[in-house]
Design a protein around this motif. Sequence first.
Motif, PDB file in Angstrom:
ATOM      1  N   PRO A 276       0.795  -1.234   0.000  1.00  0.00           N
ATOM      2  CA  PRO A 276       0.000   0.000   0.000  1.00  0.00           C
ATOM      3  C   PRO A 276       0.826   1.282   0.000  1.00  0.00           C
ATOM      4  N   GLN A 277       2.051   1.246   0.546  1.00  0.00           N
ATOM      5  CA  GLN A 277       2.868   2.464   0.610  1.00  0.00           C
ATOM      6  C   GLN A 277       3.870   2.573  -0.547  1.00  0.00           C
ATOM      7  N   ASP A 278       3.960   1.581  -1.410  1.00  0.00           N
ATOM      8  CA  ASP A 278       4.906   1.653  -2.532  1.00  0.00           C
ATOM      9  C   ASP A 278       4.363   2.572  -3.616  1.00  0.00           C
ATOM     10  N   VAL A 279       5.203   3.518  -4.076  1.00  0.00           N
ATOM     11  CA  VAL A 279       4.792   4.431  -5.146  1.00  0.00           C
ATOM     12  C   VAL A 279       5.730   4.343  -6.351  1.00  0.00           C
ATOM     13  N   GLY A 280       6.629   3.359  -6.346  1.00  0.00           N
ATOM     14  CA  GLY A 280       7.454   3.118  -7.526  1.00  0.00           C
ATOM     15  C   GLY A 280       8.777   3.844  -7.513  1.00  0.00           C
ATOM     16  N   GLY A 281       9.425   3.818  -8.674  1.00  0.00           N
ATOM     17  CA  GLY A 281      10.753   4.406  -8.815  1.00  0.00           C
ATOM     18  C   GLY A 281      10.727   5.915  -8.708  1.00  0.00           C
ATOM     19  N   ASP A 376      -3.219   7.972  -7.210  1.00  0.00           N
ATOM     20  CA  ASP A 376      -2.260   8.284  -8.258  1.00  0.00           C
ATOM     21  C   ASP A 376      -1.481   7.030  -8.666  1.00  0.00           C
ATOM     22  N   LYS A 377      -1.132   6.200  -7.687  1.00  0.00           N
ATOM     23  CA  LYS A 377      -0.442   4.940  -7.991  1.00  0.00           C
ATOM     24  C   LYS A 377      -1.329   4.046  -8.862  1.00  0.00           C
ATOM     25  N   GLU A 378      -2.623   4.004  -8.592  1.00  0.00           N
ATOM     26  CA  GLU A 378      -3.529   3.178  -9.386  1.00  0.00           C
ATOM     27  C   GLU A 378      -3.577   3.683 -10.831  1.00  0.00           C
ATOM     28  N   ARG A 379      -3.572   4.995 -10.997  1.00  0.00           N
ATOM     29  CA  ARG A 379      -3.542   5.540 -12.359  1.00  0.00           C
ATOM     30  C   ARG A 379      -2.254   5.148 -13.075  1.00  0.00           C
ATOM     31  N   TRP A 380      -1.133   5.136 -12.344  1.00  0.00           N
ATOM     32  CA  TRP A 380       0.124   4.731 -12.957  1.00  0.00           C
ATOM     33  C   TRP A 380       0.082   3.248 -13.342  1.00  0.00           C
ATOM     34  N   GLU A 381      -0.494   2.416 -12.503  1.00  0.00           N
ATOM     35  CA  GLU A 381      -0.584   0.994 -12.820  1.00  0.00           C
ATOM     36  C   GLU A 381      -1.395   0.765 -14.084  1.00  0.00           C
ATOM     37  N   GLN A 382      -2.380   1.605 -14.337  1.00  0.00           N
ATOM     38  CA  GLN A 382      -3.139   1.506 -15.575  1.00  0.00           C
ATOM     39  C   GLN A 382      -2.247   1.823 -16.779  1.00  0.00           C
ATOM     40  N   THR A 585       3.103   5.573 -29.315  1.00  0.00           N
ATOM     41  CA  THR A 585       2.582   6.326 -28.168  1.00  0.00           C
ATOM     42  C   THR A 585       1.681   5.484 -27.285  1.00  0.00           C
ATOM     43  N   VAL A 586       1.180   4.352 -27.805  1.00  0.00           N
ATOM     44  CA  VAL A 586       0.293   3.510 -27.005  1.00  0.00           C
ATOM     45  C   VAL A 586       1.092   2.526 -26.157  1.00  0.00           C
ATOM     46  N   SER A 587       2.023   1.811 -26.792  1.00  0.00           N
ATOM     47  CA  SER A 587       2.699   0.730 -26.094  1.00  0.00           C
ATOM     48  C   SER A 587       4.111   1.064 -25.657  1.00  0.00           C
ATOM     49  N   GLY A 588       4.608   2.256 -25.986  1.00  0.00           N
ATOM     50  CA  GLY A 588       5.934   2.635 -25.529  1.00  0.00           C
ATOM     51  C   GLY A 588       5.929   3.001 -24.057  1.00  0.00           C
ATOM     52  N   ALA A 589       7.106   2.888 -23.423  1.00  0.00           N
ATOM     53  CA  ALA A 589       7.202   3.274 -22.012  1.00  0.00           C
ATOM     54  C   ALA A 589       6.942   4.761 -21.859  1.00  0.00           C
ATOM     55  N   PRO A 590       6.342   5.195 -20.748  1.00  0.00           N
ATOM     56  CA  PRO A 590       6.130   6.623 -20.533  1.00  0.00           C
ATOM     57  C   PRO A 590       7.459   7.376 -20.557  1.00  0.00           C
ATOM     58  N   PRO A 591       7.441   8.621 -20.992  1.00  0.00           N
ATOM     59  CA  PRO A 591       8.691   9.391 -21.049  1.00  0.00           C
ATOM     60  C   PRO A 591       9.219   9.685 -19.651  1.00  0.00           C
ATOM     61  N   ALA A 592      10.413  10.263 -19.607  1.00  0.00           N
ATOM     62  CA  ALA A 592      11.026  10.621 -18.323  1.00  0.00           C
ATOM     63  C   ALA A 592      10.105  11.549 -17.551  1.00  0.00           C
ATOM     64  N   GLN A 593      10.005  11.299 -16.260  1.00  0.00           N
ATOM     65  CA  GLN A 593       9.145  12.101 -15.392  1.00  0.00           C
ATOM     66  C   GLN A 593       9.926  13.158 -14.607  1.00  0.00           C
ATOM     67  N   ALA A 594      11.223  13.177 -14.804  1.00  0.00           N
ATOM     68  CA  ALA A 594      12.073  14.190 -14.170  1.00  0.00           C
ATOM     69  C   ALA A 594      13.272  14.417 -15.078  1.00  0.00           C
ATOM     70  N   TRP A 595      13.883  15.581 -14.960  1.00  0.00           N
ATOM     71  CA  TRP A 595      14.981  15.975 -15.839  1.00  0.00           C
ATOM     72  C   TRP A 595      16.269  15.277 -15.446  1.00  0.00           C
ATOM     73  N   TRP A 596      17.181  15.165 -16.410  1.00  0.00           N
ATOM     74  CA  TRP A 596      18.542  14.694 -16.183  1.00  0.00           C
ATOM     75  C   TRP A 596      19.489  15.620 -16.928  1.00  0.00           C
ATOM     76  N   ASP A 597      20.488  16.115 -16.238  1.00  0.00           N
ATOM     77  CA  ASP A 597      21.391  17.117 -16.805  1.00  0.00           C
ATOM     78  C   ASP A 597      22.468  16.460 -17.660  1.00  0.00           C
ATOM     79  N   VAL A 598      22.318  16.610 -18.976  1.00  0.00           N
ATOM     80  CA  VAL A 598      23.368  16.265 -19.934  1.00  0.00           C
ATOM     81  C   VAL A 598      23.636  17.534 -20.729  1.00  0.00           C
ATOM     82  N   PRO A 599      24.751  18.225 -20.488  1.00  0.00           N
ATOM     83  CA  PRO A 599      24.979  19.536 -21.098  1.00  0.00           C
ATOM     84  C   PRO A 599      24.880  19.517 -22.623  1.00  0.00           C
TER      85      PRO A 599
END
Length: 627
Positions: A276-281, A376-382, A585-599
């Motif tokens: 119940p408390q797990d929200v993923g990566g 919100d976790k349930e929406r992500w599982e969908q 766009t249907v079956s691909g993994a969701p895009p990054a949810q946070a930024w990563w600094d690559v100059p």
Amino acid sequence: MTSTTRLTVAQALVRFLSVQYTERDGVRRRLIDATWGIFGHGNVAGLGQALIEYADEMPYHQGRNEQSMVHAAVGYARQSNRLAAHAVTTSIGPGATNLVTGAALATINHLPVLLLPGDTFAGRPADPVLQQLEVPYAGDVSVNDCLRPVSKYFDRVTRPEALIPAALNAVRVLADPVETGAVTLALPQDVQAEAYDWPDEFFAERTWCVRRPAADPAELAEAVRAVRAAKRPLIIAGGGVHHSRAEAALADFAEATGIPVASTQAGKGSLNHDHPQDVGGIGHTGTATADELARLADLVIGIGTRYTDFTTGSHTLFERPGVRFLNLNIGAYDGHKLAGQPLIADARSGLTALAGELGRDAYRVTASYIAEYREDKERWEQRVDACYEAEEPDVRPTQPQVLGALDEIVDESDILINAAGSLPGDLHKLWRTRSFDQYHLEYGYSCMGYEIPAAIGVKLAAPDRPVWALVGDGTYLMMPTEIVTAVQEGIAIKVLLIQNHGYASIGGLSESVGGERFGTAYRHQADDGTYTGAPLPVDLAANAASLGMRVLRAKTVGDLREALAVARAADTPTCVYVETETADTVSGAPPAQAWWDVPVAATATRSSAVKARELYERHVSTRRRHL
């Protein structure tokens, strides 16, 4: 009078290592369970002979590449919860320098491995000898000095009697939960074969206590105050949770307080996916649920995490004004990161103490906060379901659908190993962990080529469990050679080999930073010098088969499901080979949810780089220093 035994240095070292033990929580086990080796003139007459002399006391594994031998040893150590490890011996020269990458991986991930490279003559009877690096300004330097910066302890044993303190120090570091990593004892080839009268006490059994340091009372009191004041706390579970075997303590703490738990790559599996408390990566490869909680958190409780840039979104993720950090970590260096309140302790003992203090006031987050993250976790599982779903069984799968097919057949006993490419991002976002040690991602060094040899090490540590090495074509081509070792020793690993014709992860990154996927595809060279021609006619499945592995080819989703089931039941090394379809766009993994600094290039004429720089500057403007 002290009794002695006359042995060579190499014989004494092997005999010493065979009687070293660790103990934690009343469980005692041998520290160095086996030695990997490739022999040459720098170790064949020393350690090679000693391993024959003491074959009953020290098991031996034959490797094909020195780097991958270290990876196998690291996989074994991680699966053994750092309480047991392997040694790796090489000759001098290239054999020794091939250890460097594996040593860096071990040290960065805080995983114990003992490196025993041969070295040039201590007595210098002839200078230079074969493979010796001559350094005009320093006669005592050899190529083994390359291992100094990536080792937690380094010594060169230039006299027989020097082995005694060197060996004791080496084992001390290997068994230290804070300092552990790669440990190097460089062994000149003449010294290895030299005889000495060793005190028998050197060969007495020694048990090294793996400590669980408790929290300082003052730090614990500050930590309790910080948690009690928090309205929207978030736990980030790092690899230290697993190293401490603190998963049950974390579950109890999270259930009692209602605080949600996000996980780093190393910490994923600290809670099962359906807890119940797990929200993923968390972070750049994390879930939308965890990253949104991070943006709004007023207290971030890091447990056993190093706070790498992937976790922090390169210091853009934790947006709330006044957000504070509470860092429960066994190492003071990590405990003070992000100007956090340190709670320096073993993860399990620290969580237990913190829970005990908070229990007096029955601290718990609000019901509305719990409902918010669960919905919100349930929406992500969908979204995960949508990525995994393949309505037509006769089509080529996307990479997420490959993971979905694997998800259908595994249970809590399976172990998945990965390290590099596009798979770590998909796995961190999508994989549903069923046990604390199912998810084995090496993402401290993210070393291509780690997966197959590490799977061998894991399988040696967990022989009764299905062990999967998940590799893309780029990673496979880096280091497939240990397939021969798996075949030779009958180590029934499963390799899931995904062909996507190039460096998919770096290709996507290149496109996002204005690099236009240059040099990332495995294709023939076109007339303009770019690698945009036809795909290379490389048959990786045939390559794996040529190394002795059973190979199952899967062309469609239906084929894949059948092949995976057959591979899982196999008792011999088995490879499932599948070519993936480009994700849409249907079956691909969701895009990054946070930024990563690559100059990105600060000046350029190509429009892709100009646009990428504009976006980069917008992201950089949101970075903050937590002081």
